[in-house]
Design a protein around this motif. Sequence first.
Motif, mmCIF file in Angstrom:
data_model
loop_
_atom_site.group_PDB
_atom_site.id
_atom_site.type_symbol
_atom_site.label_atom_id
_atom_site.label_comp_id
_atom_site.label_asym_id
_atom_site.label_seq_id
_atom_site.Cartn_x
_atom_site.Cartn_y
_atom_site.Cartn_z
ATOM 1 N N THR A 24 62.768 65.578 39.158
ATOM 2 C CA THR A 24 62.138 66.240 40.301
ATOM 3 C C THR A 24 62.661 65.637 41.597
ATOM 4 O O THR A 24 62.941 64.428 41.651
ATOM 5 C CB THR A 24 60.607 66.101 40.252
ATOM 6 O OG1 THR A 24 60.016 66.831 41.337
ATOM 7 C CG2 THR A 24 60.174 64.659 40.337
ATOM 8 N N TRP B 4 55.226 69.033 42.598
ATOM 9 C CA TRP B 4 55.762 68.413 41.383
ATOM 10 C C TRP B 4 56.139 69.467 40.352
ATOM 11 O O TRP B 4 57.242 69.426 39.784
ATOM 12 C CB TRP B 4 54.721 67.446 40.825
ATOM 13 C CG TRP B 4 55.198 66.610 39.669
ATOM 14 C CD1 TRP B 4 56.460 66.157 39.438
ATOM 15 C CD2 TRP B 4 54.401 66.104 38.588
ATOM 16 N NE1 TRP B 4 56.502 65.395 38.295
ATOM 17 C CE2 TRP B 4 55.264 65.348 37.756
ATOM 18 C CE3 TRP B 4 53.040 66.206 38.271
ATOM 19 C CZ2 TRP B 4 54.795 64.711 36.607
ATOM 20 C CZ3 TRP B 4 52.585 65.562 37.128
ATOM 21 C CH2 TRP B 4 53.452 64.828 36.301
ATOM 22 N N ILE C 116 54.720 59.482 41.539
ATOM 23 C CA ILE C 116 54.275 60.758 40.989
ATOM 24 C C ILE C 116 52.810 61.005 41.347
ATOM 25 O O ILE C 116 52.410 62.133 41.664
ATOM 26 C CB ILE C 116 54.462 60.775 39.458
ATOM 27 C CG1 ILE C 116 55.957 60.782 39.107
ATOM 28 C CG2 ILE C 116 53.779 61.986 38.833
ATOM 29 C CD1 ILE C 116 56.729 62.002 39.604
#
Length: 279
Positions: A174, A191, A183
Amino acid sequence: MTTFAPVAPTTDVPPTRIAPDTFVIHQVQPALGQPLFVYLNSMVILAKEPVIVDTGTPANRDKWLKDAFSLVEPEDVRWVFLSHDDVDHAGNLDEVMTACPNATLVCNWAMVERHTNCFDFPLNRCHWVMHEESFSVGDRTLHAVRPPLYDSPTTRGLFDSATGVYWAVDTFATPLPAPETSIAELDPEFWNFGMTLFAYGAVCPWLSLVDLDKFGRYVDSIEGLDIKTVAACHTPTIEGPLIKEAFAHVRRLPAVEPPPLPDQSILDQIIGATSQPPT
């Protein structure tokens, strides 16, 4: 002939400890044409017989070698695990094998066949490990398990059951809005879109062709490894409940409409925005 020196990423992110004896080495580069950043990670496992997992990119060679050998002395490295033969994973392979005279290169037949044109594999220092095979590193056994998403037929991930760390290679890739964004800090919609974009655009465009149920069963088999921590090349570390969310998104990918990818018009915009006016 004009030669160009590689342009190294400018963001310095030091190695991260993700388990008692496991570290991720980070390289970070700006995304092309966007105010985003992309990780290019590798890993060091300080087992009784230390392991380097992938070897970074040539563009940031000096920094990568400095970071890797700040964690383990070259003479102490016993294993170099190459997940596959793409340049962002094998970029410093020659330098690592030269610097680490006691290391065995864990690769496979297909890597040797595909990559011999640019690397002289020392066959007497190689150990071929295929998907679902394992090898001992003194105080533990490491298991080669292909991740759900991959862009090379040579790919094998690596699961360390002693720590629960799974090296997922290119799965969960990502972009990030800032170099040190975790994250947990990412907006969930960003995301999901980022993983979808990278999956279809950079890793596995074949996703739209696979059987959803069959693919889902394979994803289930990987998730069932009792993973405590996910590390991978193009993502920050994934931990806790976010592991389940990440696998859930990957499981849905074959049913997702592939996003549009940048075309020539985008390239023209990038060139126009970065071109220097004549002097």
